[in-house]
Design an enzyme around this catalytic site. Structure first.
Site, short mmCIF file in Angstrom:
data_model
loop_
_atom_site.label_atom_id
_atom_site.label_comp_id
_atom_site.label_asym_id
_atom_site.label_seq_id
_atom_site.Cartn_x
_atom_site.Cartn_y
_atom_site.Cartn_z
CB CYS A 126 11.91 8.45 10.09
SG CYS A 126 12.87 7.43 8.98
CD GLU A 152 9.24 11.75 13.34
OE1 GLU A 152 8.14 11.20 13.56
OE2 GLU A 152 10.19 11.19 12.78
CG ASP A 207 0.89 8.50 17.81
OD1 ASP A 207 1.54 7.95 18.72
OD2 ASP A 207 0.56 9.69 17.84
CB THR A 208 0.34 5.03 11.99
OG1 THR A 208 -0.20 6.34 11.92
CG2 THR A 208 -0.41 4.13 11.02
N GLY A 209 2.12 3.09 13.87
CA GLY A 209 2.78 1.81 14.09
C GLY A 209 2.14 1.03 15.22
CD GLU A 214 12.94 0.44 9.80
OE1 GLU A 214 13.34 1.28 10.64
OE2 GLU A 214 13.59 -0.55 9.44
N GLY A 236 6.29 4.54 9.01
CA GLY A 236 5.44 5.70 9.22
C GLY A 236 5.58 6.20 10.64
CB SER A 237 3.48 8.42 12.65
OG SER A 237 2.25 7.74 12.84
CE LYS A 276 -2.04 2.72 3.08
NZ LYS A 276 -2.01 4.01 2.38
#
Lengths: 538, 539
Positions: free
Chosen positions: A339, A436, A285-287, A305, A282-283, A229
């Site tokens: 990142c 970040e 929070d999403t991780g 990551e 990604g971030s 995706k």
């Protein structure tokens, strides 16, 4: 192919373009009106450079075919220079993920992919790398258009790195060795390193094709099939290279590409019961959400990551000019959208004032403008959401009494350009030193000794990377071990060779990508133990 | 030391007990009636439950090198599975105790001494610990059997020696953790450091308390980590004893902290703790999902999981049937059937099916069940009433769903948690007993016709922990070995658990591998160090 036309178009476009350089205005540039005026003066820039590439692929790539979304829905992908629509792209959702997984499942369970020899797989990947090089100008233009990064960076650094990574992993395909293992009795023990199955991969918008390479390279080399995706901000280049992969001979269903949004397409991939592995960049929070979805569905192993707040430590014995230049690069590279950005610049008190003065001077000299223009160092931020977030952090820095040395405002009133911004006198407890920011905002902090800077550098939930600038071997060795970070760059930064593993300690992620270490992410280990009769040796 | 007395006590006890016969044997298809009969014959013997030749010396938490009560002062009883009676009251650790243990582990890691000692020094402590395990072998084994119900001979001759073996294996790794130097694409010197990850939280199950402790502690300590270990509430005792031995061997305080307690309290506190850098869990798939979720919601600590299984044991037509029967029996019934990798779906080729079923039944009927301290006993009680009830429910389910009950099918006696060795034939893939992990002495035999079919059926499970393959044909062995989606394939053998052999699951049987070289990476962080170089002689 459109691609053949592109290189000539591209060079024409470059030579034809009028000067379109933005320079930030130093201590005055927090003054918005002045910035606007400045932007206005270069308003020949109505002549925004027209990207020398056409968007040929806007549909999902499933089972070797470009297809519309099951729902028929599309979403616009925007030009960060203007906020205008580049193209409408198929919007994948749960049903499209299901279709893609089904195709990937078939290509894995029935073959041909894992049943081909490793040598055959490697040759397809090598052919793909050749095609990437052949189409490098077109790919670079598309990447810049969709992302806003400078064309020169895309063309001379990133696209070659994509080819380089695929050649690296193509070379691994036929070097995936298991072990034979000493037993405690009459048994023949061996381990097989098997492909894990269908890998779900979710990539971010800041380095769309590089992240594609980090994910797809090892997964394919190890014999897996993929549902990838892309980020909704940057769906275009992945489709293009997906087409190149088919040209290179990749069988249908091995690599499926779904554009769409996290809460829909991303979540259904992370929670899919027939996906055997998930890799996400990604971030943080999403991780956490991704890992939670894997836990509540089928326990697919997850590599992550995530974010960072990486220290860049300049010791008193460092080469200051070089440290200033690399600290600048470490933060501002890719519009600060890395990142691993060196976003906490710790400078020893003995060289602090000199460093701040030079860092500010360097930021003032940074060339901001249309990323298609030659000589431009910084393009726009990716989108309005990121733009607003960065501006919010800048305000927070000012309000928390950090010293704004330069920058601080928007450039122009169109698109998402931000002035290269430098804060000095930053304290550890300020938000700009903790969160970040993911934008062109450098935070400079002062320290007085090694113990102190080690402690402060480690005082973060993140642990992605660090820069260390010193001439002292003892300092370099000590700090390298003490920093809780996945990568330590000593007297350098952002060295991203294919062979170097990358990943985070603490909440910067789980697992490593690139290098030999990334192979584990895409392999299952099977122990095979066979009873022996009358062995000549054990 | 009490331990010195123990081995003599133990041998006396074993010798004196050997005269009275105390083996319960399942009664085949006359099950219900027969067993009641068999039990009544043995009822008097059951009352003479053998007194374990060991005393419980440690029932407190081990935190920062000291045995301490729980912060709340609460205790819980640990029960003897032979009788359901209380062995001892044990300190019940909860959030606050986990916090204290983490503080101790954090200090021992962040300030040293553990990761700052040389690897050689760490290895010597682990070697000394292995020696102490051997010295206290019988005492440890008796405690393990008392608390868990497994045969004493299995504890004393297999498991405790394996404990020493696993620690010697990982002691040997301590000074062989190599990073790499790496070719760069430019003027950079690139190296990787393989660093300890920090404070490891480890949550172990009750079925092999000490072996699971060794799989977890061995690699964690060898790699330089400190540990907070939570034992299962059913079996807290043996870990506390070896915890003392670890300190006797010279382990600095705070390096290993042991908290007894329950999953929803102490276990959850570990999994969601913000100062724990890694968690390793062995247990059920359902709890594994909770652990991973807690890690995802807290600090994204790295998680390895060893979970459930429903492992196929495939007997091809050319197999040595007698050997296959014996090993299929062992694969299922070993440890009262309480193995995550139990061969719990016995697939038998139709040409040898009838012979196999007849012999499997005869073998099960022959199985010696009884007080695990008695010599010659093959099967003791299940660990507790909850497991006991669950297994009996599955047995009833097997009968209700039309599988043929060939042997067993009920409890043994009226005290404790003994269950008759039970064999079902004519089992179909869609029956619950062919899908769920029963975790008890219940063998389910299924028939198959050809390899394609058995591969598809064997893989048609959410689990993927292990498999057994019985064949004399090289092509068959090689084909099955690759096609089965499981972490371990045993060919003409089963349950071979050498320290060097990695173990772990595909699919929902888990994430990661334990044992062998592979387990090291669970306890290491990889740090890439890239240094700019000037005028390099080579690249």
């Amino acid at each position: 192919m459109a691609a053949r036309r592109v290189s000539s178009l591209l060079s024409r476009s470059f030579s034809a373009s009028s000067p379109f350089l933005f320079r930030s205005q130093g201590r005055n540039c927090y003054n918005g009106s002045r910035v606007v005026r400045r932007f206005g003066t270069s308003s020949k820039a109505e002549g925004i450079i027209s990207p020398s590439v056409q968007v040929s692929y806007t549909q999902l790539l499933i089972d070797g075919n470009f297809v519309d979304a099951a729902s028929g829905k599309t979403f616009p992908t925007l030009d960060p220079r203007t906020g205008e629509v580049i193209a409408n792209v198929a919007e994948g959702d749960a049903e499209d993920i299901n279709r893609a997984v089904k195709a990937a499942r078939k290509a894995f369970d029935e073959g041909p992919w894992p049943k081909m020899t490793a040598y055959e797989r490697s040759r397809i990947m090598l052919r793909f790398a050749d095609l990437v090089e052949k189409h490098s100008e077109e790919l670079a233009a598309l990447e810049t258009w969709d992302n806003g990064k400078t064309y020169q960076q895309a063309k001379t650094a990133e696209i070659p790195m994509v080819a380089r990574l695929f050649r690296y992993y193509a070379g691994w395909a036929d070097k995936i060795h298991g072990l034979t293992v000493p037993a405690d009795g009459n048994y023949h023990v061996q381990t097989l390193h098997e492909p894990i199955g269908v890998a779900g991969q979710i990539i971010p918008w800041n380095f769309p094709l590089l992240m594609f390479a980090w994910k797809v390279g090892p997964a394919l080399a190890c014999g897996n099939t993929i549902v990838l995706k892309t980020a909704e901000q940057t769906p275009l280049t992945a489709f293009y290279v997906g087409k190149l992969f088919l040209e290179a001979g990749l069988p249908p269903g091995v690599l499926n590409i779904v554009s769409g949004f996290g809460p829909t397409a991303g979540a259904s991939l992370a929670s899919h019961m027939d996906v055997d592995k998930l890799a996400f960049t990604g971030s943080t929070d999403t991780g956490k959400v991704i890992l939670g979805l894997a836990a509540s569905s089928n326990l697919k192993p997850v590599t992550l990551e995530l974010g960072g707040k990486s220290p860049f430590i300049v010791f008193e014995d460092a080469d200051i000019n070089k440290a200033v230049e690399l600290a600048h690069f470490a933060l501002f590279f890719n519009q600060g959208q890395c990142c691993c950005a060196g976003s906490r610049t710790f400078v020893h008190e003995k060289v602090y004032d000199e460093f701040v003065e030079k860092a500010k001077a360097r930021a003032l000299k940074r060339v901001v403008g249309d990323p298609f223009k030659k000589g431009i160092e910084q393009g726009p931020q990716i989108d309005s959401k990121q733009f607003e977030k960065v501006m919010r952090y800048i305000r927070s820095g000012v309000e928390s009494n950090a010293t704004l040395e330069c920058g601080g405002g928007q450039i122009g009133n169109k698109g998402y350009f931000i002035q290269p911004t430098v804060f000095s006198n930053v304290k550890d407890d300020m938000l700009i030193a903790q969160d970040e920011i993911f934008g062109p905002v450098q935070s400079i902090l002062k320290f007085s000794d090694v113990d102190e800077v080690i402690r402060r550098a480690n005082e973060t939930r993140y642990g992605l990377a660090a820069g260390v600038f010193t001439k002292s071997l003892d300092t370099a060795n000590r700090v390298s071990r003490a920093l809780k970070a996945g990568t330590v760059w000593v007297n350098c930064f952002d060295v991203f060779d294919a062979a170097i593993p990358f990943g985070g300690y603490k909440m910067s992620g789980n697992g490593r990508e690139k290098g030999i270490y990334s192979l584990n992410n895409y392999l299952q280990v099977k122990a095979v133990v066979t009873a022996l009769n009358n062995p000549a040796w054990i | 030391m009490a331990s010195r007395r123990v081995s003599s006590l133990l041998s006396r006890s074993l010798m004196s007990s050997s005269s009275s016969l105390f083996s319960l044997r399942g009664k085949g298809h006359l099950v219900n009636r027969g067993v009641a009969q068999g039990y009544s014959n043995l009822a008097s013997a059951l009352e003479e439950t053998i007194t374990p030749p060991v005393k419980v010396q440690h029932n407190q938490l081990l935190i920062n090198g000291k045995f301490v009560d729980s912060a709340s002062g609460k205790t819980f009883p640990t029960l003897d599975p032979r009788t359901g009676e209380v062995i001892a009251q044990v300190a019940e650790g909860d959030v606050e105790d986990v916090n204290r243990a983490v503080v101790a582990a954090r200090k021992a890691f962040d300030e040293g001494p553990w990761p700052r000692m040389t690897a050689y020094e760490r290895s010597k402590i682990l070697f000394r610990f292995a020696d102490l395990i051997e010295k206290h072998n019988d005492e440890i084994a008796a405690l393990e059997t008392w608390d868990n119900g497994k045969p004493y001979e299995q504890s004393a001759k297999i498991e405790v020696p394996m404990l020493a073996r696993v620690f010697r294996y990982y002691a040997g790794w301590a000074d062989k953790i190599h990073g790499m130097t790496v070719p760069g694409d430019g003027s950079h010197h690139v190296q990787t450091l393989h660093e300890p990850i920090g404070v490891a939280g480890q949550i172990i199950p009750w079925n092999f308390p000490l072996i699971m402790l060794s799989w977890k502690l061995g690699p964690a300590l060898a790699c330089g980590n400190t540990v907070v270990l939570k034992t299962a509430e059913q079996t807290p005792l043996s870990a506390l004893l070896v915890g003392r031995l670890l300190h006797e061997a010279g382990l600095p305080e705070g390096v290993v902290n042991i908290v007894s307690g329950f999953g929803p309290t102490a276990g959850a506190a570990i999994a969601s703790h913000m100062d724990i850098d890694k968690v390793a869990f062995t247990g059920s798939t359902d709890v594994g999902k909770v652990i991973l979720e807690l890690a995802s919601k807290s600090n994204l600590k790295a998680v390895t999981l060893e979970l459930g299984g429903k492992s196929p044991f495939i007997v091809c037509e050319d197999a040595d049937v007698d050997q296959a029967v014996e090993l299929a029996h062992f694969a299922l019934f070993f440890n009262q059937g309480q193995c995550c990798c139990a061969g719990s779906r016995t697939f038998v080729h139709e040409r040898v099916y009838d012979e196999f079923v007849e012999k499997a039944k005869a073998r099960a009927i022959n199985r010696a069940v009884g007080d695990p301290f008695k010599s010659g006993i093959e099967q003791g009680p299940q660990v507790d009433s909850e497991q006991f009830e669950k297994i009996l429910k599955y047995i009833r389910h097997g009968v209700d769903s039309g599988a043929t009950l060939q042997a067993g099918g009920d409890r043994l006696g009226s005290k404790g948690y003994y269950i008759q060795p039970t064999v079902f034939s004519d089992v179909k893939d869609d029956m619950l007993i062919a899908k769920d992990e029963i975790f008890g002495p219940v063998q389910t035999i299924l028939k198959f016709k050809d390899l394609d079919e058995v591969i598809a059926r064997a893989n048609n499970s959410r689990y993927g922990l292990a498999a057994g393959v019985f064949t004399q044909n090289l092509d068959t062995a090689n084909r099955l070995m690759r096609a089965l989606r499981v972490g371990s394939v045993w060919i003409n053998c089963f349950d071979v658990f050498d320290a060097t052999i990695p173990f772990g699951g595909y699919k929902m049987s888990g994430i990661g591998r334990e044992k062998g070289i592979y387990s090291l990476s669970n306890y290491l962080q990889v740090k890439a160090v890239v240094t700019a170089i000037k005028n390099p002689a080579w690249l």
